[in-house]
Write an enzyme that holds these catalytic residues in place. Structure first.
Site, PDB file in Angstrom:
ATOM      1  N   THR A  46      16.544  31.819  76.489  1.00 45.37           N
ATOM      2  CA  THR A  46      17.427  31.363  77.565  1.00 45.37           C
ATOM      3  C   THR A  46      17.069  29.945  78.006  1.00 45.37           C
ATOM      4  O   THR A  46      17.928  29.079  78.150  1.00 45.37           O
ATOM      5  CB  THR A  46      17.308  32.311  78.775  1.00 45.37           C
ATOM      6  OG1 THR A  46      17.620  33.632  78.343  1.00 45.37           O
ATOM      7  CG2 THR A  46      18.232  31.897  79.896  1.00 45.37           C
ATOM      8  N   CYS A  47      15.780  29.727  78.272  1.00 46.70           N
ATOM      9  CA  CYS A  47      15.356  28.446  78.853  1.00 46.70           C
ATOM     10  C   CYS A  47      15.811  27.278  77.982  1.00 46.70           C
ATOM     11  O   CYS A  47      16.418  26.320  78.471  1.00 46.70           O
ATOM     12  CB  CYS A  47      13.836  28.455  79.008  1.00 46.70           C
ATOM     13  SG  CYS A  47      13.186  26.924  79.656  1.00 46.70           S
ATOM     14  N   GLY A 200      21.401  30.690  95.019  1.00 47.09           N
ATOM     15  CA  GLY A 200      20.019  30.561  94.538  1.00 47.09           C
ATOM     16  C   GLY A 200      19.887  29.262  93.771  1.00 47.09           C
ATOM     17  O   GLY A 200      20.778  28.387  93.827  1.00 47.09           O
ATOM     18  N   HIS A 466       0.361   3.707  97.840  1.00 44.99           N
ATOM     19  CA  HIS A 466       1.348   3.169  98.776  1.00 44.99           C
ATOM     20  C   HIS A 466       2.171   2.095  98.055  1.00 44.99           C
ATOM     21  O   HIS A 466       1.589   1.249  97.373  1.00 44.99           O
ATOM     22  CB  HIS A 466       0.634   2.547  99.975  1.00 44.99           C
ATOM     23  CG  HIS A 466       1.566   1.830 100.918  1.00 44.99           C
ATOM     24  ND1 HIS A 466       2.364   2.513 101.797  1.00 44.99           N
ATOM     25  CD2 HIS A 466       1.825   0.508 101.079  1.00 44.99           C
ATOM     26  CE1 HIS A 466       3.076   1.638 102.491  1.00 44.99           C
ATOM     27  NE2 HIS A 466       2.774   0.408 102.077  1.00 44.99           N
TER      28      HIS A 466
HETATM   29  C1  FAD Z   1      20.952  28.116  84.114  1.00 44.74           C
HETATM   30  C2  FAD Z   1      19.479  28.437  84.134  1.00 44.74           C
HETATM   31  C3  FAD Z   1      18.586  27.466  84.516  1.00 44.74           C
HETATM   32  C4  FAD Z   1      17.232  27.746  84.533  1.00 44.74           C
HETATM   33  N1  FAD Z   1      16.386  26.746  84.906  1.00 44.74           N
HETATM   34  C5  FAD Z   1      15.061  26.992  84.914  1.00 44.74           C
HETATM   35  C6  FAD Z   1      14.162  25.942  85.235  1.00 44.74           C
HETATM   36  O1  FAD Z   1      14.558  24.815  85.504  1.00 44.74           O
HETATM   37  N2  FAD Z   1      12.829  26.212  85.237  1.00 44.74           N
HETATM   38  C7  FAD Z   1      12.355  27.470  84.943  1.00 44.74           C
HETATM   39  O2  FAD Z   1      11.146  27.663  84.962  1.00 44.74           O
HETATM   40  N3  FAD Z   1      13.188  28.482  84.619  1.00 44.74           N
HETATM   41  C8  FAD Z   1      14.532  28.271  84.598  1.00 44.74           C
HETATM   42  N4  FAD Z   1      15.378  29.284  84.241  1.00 44.74           N
HETATM   43  C9  FAD Z   1      14.814  30.619  83.964  1.00 44.74           C
HETATM   44  C10 FAD Z   1      14.236  30.700  82.544  1.00 44.74           C
HETATM   45  O3  FAD Z   1      15.231  30.347  81.626  1.00 44.74           O
HETATM   46  C11 FAD Z   1      13.731  32.109  82.274  1.00 44.74           C
HETATM   47  O4  FAD Z   1      12.796  32.476  83.255  1.00 44.74           O
HETATM   48  C12 FAD Z   1      13.047  32.204  80.913  1.00 44.74           C
HETATM   49  O5  FAD Z   1      13.946  31.838  79.895  1.00 44.74           O
HETATM   50  C13 FAD Z   1      12.553  33.639  80.663  1.00 44.74           C
HETATM   51  O6  FAD Z   1      11.958  33.705  79.400  1.00 44.74           O
HETATM   52  P1  FAD Z   1      11.825  35.087  78.637  1.00 44.74           P
HETATM   53  O7  FAD Z   1      11.009  34.774  77.418  1.00 44.74           O
HETATM   54  O8  FAD Z   1      11.376  36.157  79.528  1.00 44.74           O
HETATM   55  O9  FAD Z   1      13.303  35.507  78.212  1.00 44.74           O
HETATM   56  P2  FAD Z   1      14.455  34.753  77.390  1.00 44.74           P
HETATM   57  O10 FAD Z   1      14.279  33.294  77.413  1.00 44.74           O
HETATM   58  O11 FAD Z   1      15.730  35.317  77.902  1.00 44.74           O
HETATM   59  O12 FAD Z   1      14.201  35.217  75.910  1.00 44.74           O
HETATM   60  C14 FAD Z   1      14.376  36.515  75.468  1.00 44.74           C
HETATM   61  C15 FAD Z   1      14.689  36.474  73.979  1.00 44.74           C
HETATM   62  O13 FAD Z   1      14.644  37.792  73.469  1.00 44.74           O
HETATM   63  C16 FAD Z   1      15.662  37.950  72.497  1.00 44.74           C
HETATM   64  N5  FAD Z   1      15.929  39.384  72.405  1.00 44.74           N
HETATM   65  C17 FAD Z   1      16.413  40.201  73.368  1.00 44.74           C
HETATM   66  N6  FAD Z   1      16.442  41.468  72.942  1.00 44.74           N
HETATM   67  C18 FAD Z   1      15.972  41.453  71.666  1.00 44.74           C
HETATM   68  C19 FAD Z   1      15.753  42.451  70.697  1.00 44.74           C
HETATM   69  N7  FAD Z   1      16.014  43.747  70.937  1.00 44.74           N
HETATM   70  N8  FAD Z   1      15.268  42.096  69.489  1.00 44.74           N
HETATM   71  C20 FAD Z   1      14.997  40.793  69.224  1.00 44.74           C
HETATM   72  N9  FAD Z   1      15.173  39.792  70.111  1.00 44.74           N
HETATM   73  C21 FAD Z   1      15.648  40.133  71.321  1.00 44.74           C
HETATM   74  C22 FAD Z   1      16.811  37.122  73.046  1.00 44.74           C
HETATM   75  O14 FAD Z   1      17.688  36.730  72.006  1.00 44.74           O
HETATM   76  C23 FAD Z   1      16.083  35.939  73.678  1.00 44.74           C
HETATM   77  O15 FAD Z   1      15.973  34.854  72.785  1.00 44.74           O
HETATM   78  C24 FAD Z   1      16.750  29.038  84.174  1.00 44.74           C
HETATM   79  C25 FAD Z   1      17.651  30.022  83.770  1.00 44.74           C
HETATM   80  C26 FAD Z   1      19.004  29.725  83.743  1.00 44.74           C
HETATM   81  C27 FAD Z   1      19.956  30.796  83.285  1.00 44.74           C
END
Ligand code: FAD
Length: 488
Positions: A46-47, A200, A466
């Site tokens: 997502t990020c 948010g 400063h």
């Molecule tokens: C618009 C927006 C702006 C943001 N801005 C910020 C920011 O500025 N700073 C910040 O710190 N955070 C930000 N975030 C939040 C940040 O994107 C998330 O906290 C972060 O991406 C979470 O990472 P994650 O690895 O938990 O999940 P994700 O990044 O969602 O990754 C999960 C991955 O798992 C894969 N997946 C899911 N199920 C399966 C499966 N069964 N088998 C194989 N693969 C699978 C998906 O395809 C995905 O690639 C933002 C989010 C959004 C939506």
């Protein structure tokens, strides 16, 4: 090319290649573990593809547009914005994303992490089945392996499947008129008017971006203030800043209904005063939070469940380990106190990898993780807000200073503030809260101050350059330490 559909055994299987998953995989591999990472879409998650990076690229463009308005209005620069070519903006944004994506892939390959491209589900406490396998990259080799692949983990499995945009009943996104933050990235053009639902960080950022691009923007938040998890003064200053830019901020308001029109939506909003207002907009952007992704993950096969909100709750937060030993969880799958932020997921990935390697890392100190909203003005905070600190039984000293009280704040002319909450009588700093230009870059010192349990006197010994905006942070601490210079 490797074509291999047999059972594959590794030390660690990571499911999901977002920031939480790929950071776990990289650190585990660097500690000598054999790691398989399963990703059904693109590593970076997502990020990289739909969140932090594309949105901040767009907000950078927005800042440039705002800068032209400021140049004209405040500095006598005879400049105007003719138009914004959305296609060119998107091309630059997507190039930044693509280069980062290549970078993550290269890091994984270099570290020797095997990336299996397909959809994973648990089949037991140490076993995973990957369906729809497209490719398996193991550094030197990459090949198409049809169908199914079964994986076995010797040490553990890490759940990192992240989150997706939450929607509201009766408000199904159609990607055109009712959109999520994902859809907003891939829209064919810029709207002339937007109703943003949800105040948010994501809602505030998108409201700010569209306003900079010239749209009429209404921002509706059900809680009595926007960014409701932040200190009340942060909400107040952000609201003031957004309103000053012409955004119609409606906190304590509810969407009653929304009717789809040919080229947009007509929505009825009940305001905090109990009036019903009709808002017509090209686009309704739903930013009401994110929901953890666990469908089809096979949690039950490993004896795992979610809580009522869909989060996977660790039995041991120090190790981010579920009730099933060896099955860990990172990132947006975690409930609070984790933060749904990429940098929190990096810290969680490091922790879990080190735990699986037999080390004993310190738990993630969530109270010291910074939280930033990249709107204009920006907000950046770390630690407890004033009300939260009092509610937890702290007796506090609070000091607040407008950014315009320092010369550099006047140069920027965008308002803002610094607020520090500390234990009464010179005790530990509990929280720092900033609103204004560039505060996302200014929060770093405060995260050390809070993370290192510093007291105002510890900070007041250190000199700030400063003229800078950071001087305001220094000044607030000087005053709390009884040595105030400019603040009376
Ligand atoms: C618009 C927006 C702006 C943001 N801005 C910020 C920011 O500025 N700073 C910040 O710190 N955070 C930000 N975030 C939040 C940040 O994107 C998330 O906290 C972060 O991406 C979470 O990472 P994650 O690895 O938990 O999940 P994700 O990044 O969602 O990754 C999960 C991955 O798992 C894969 N997946 C899911 N199920 C399966 C499966 N069964 N088998 C194989 N693969 C699978 C998906 O395809 C995905 O690639 C933002 C989010 C959004 C939506």
């Amino acid at each position: 090319m490797t074509i291999d559909t047999g059972i594959h055994t590794s030390d660690v299987i990571v499911i999901g290649g977002g920031t939480g998953g790929y950071s776990t995989a990289l650190r585990a591999a660097s500690l000598g573990l054999d790691v398989v990472l399963v990703e059904r879409d693109k590593v970076g998650g997502t990020c990289l593809h739909r969140g932090c990076i594309p949105s901040k690229a767009m907000l950078h463009a927005a800042e440039l547009v705002d800068g032209i308005a400021e140049a004209r209005e405040r500095w006598g620069v005879k400049a105007t914005v003719d138009s914004v070519e959305w296609g060119a903006l998107v091309a630059t944004r997507d190039d930044i994303v693509a280069r980062n994506h290549k970078g993550v892939e290269a890091h994984l390959a270099h570290a020797g992490v095997r990336v299996v491209r397909g959809s994973a589900r648990l089949t037991g406490t140490r076993t995973v089945r990957v369906e729809g396998v497209r490719t398996i990259d193991d550094g030197a080799h990459s090949g198409v392996a049809p169908g199914v692949r079964d994986l076995v983990a010797r040490r553990g499995i890490v759940l990192a499947t992240g989150s997706r945009p939450r929607t509201l009943p009766g408000l199904a996104p159609d990607g055109r008129r009712v959109v999520t933050s994902d859809d907003a990235l891939f829209a064919p053009g810029l709207p002339a008017s937007v109703l943003v639902l949800g105040g948010g960080a994501i809602g505030a950022e998108y409201a700010s971006f569209h306003r900079s691009m010239g749209a009429q923007v209404t921002l509706v938040e059900a809680a009595d203030r926007i960014v409701p998890l932040e200190d009340a003064d942060v909400s107040r200053h952000l609201t003031r800043g957004l309103k000053k830019r012409g955004i119609d901020v409606q906190a304590g308001a509810r969407l009653l209904d929304a009717e789809l029109l040919d080229g947009g939506v007509r929505a009825r909003v009940r305001t905090a005063r109990g009036e019903t207002r009709t808002v017509t907009a090209d686009r309704l952007l739903v930013a009401v939070g994110r929901a953890p992704v666990t469908e089809g993950l096979g949690l039950e096969a490993a004896g795992l469940t979610t809580d009522e909100r869909g989060f996977v709750v660790p039995a041991d937060w120090r190790r981010l380990e579920t009730a099933v030993p060896g099955v860990h969880v990172v990132g947006d799958l975690l409930p609070p106190p984790s933060l749904g932020l990429a940098h929190a997921s990096f810290a969680e990935g490091l922790l879990v990898a080190e735990t699986l390697a037999g080390l004993e890392p310190a738990p993630v100190d969530y109270a010291a993780v910074p939280r930033v909203t990249y709107s204009s003005p920006q907000t950046a905070s770390v630690g407890l807000g004033e009300a939260e600190a009092r509610a937890r039984g702290h007796e506090v000293d609070v000091n607040t200073m407008p950014l315009t009280a320092v010369a550099k704040g006047m140069v920027h002319g965008q308002g803002g503030m610094v607020k520090v909450v500390a234990e009464a009588g010179g005790g530990q700093v509990l929280g720092v809260h900033l609103v204004g230009p560039h505060v996302s870059e200014m929060i770093a010192e405060s995260q050390l101050i809070v993370g290192w349990d510093a007291e105002p006197a510890d900070v007041a010994r250190h000199v700030h350059a400063h003229p800078t905006l950071s001087e305001a942070v220094g000044e607030v601490f000087l005053t709390l330490a009884g040595r105030g210079l400019h603040q009376q």
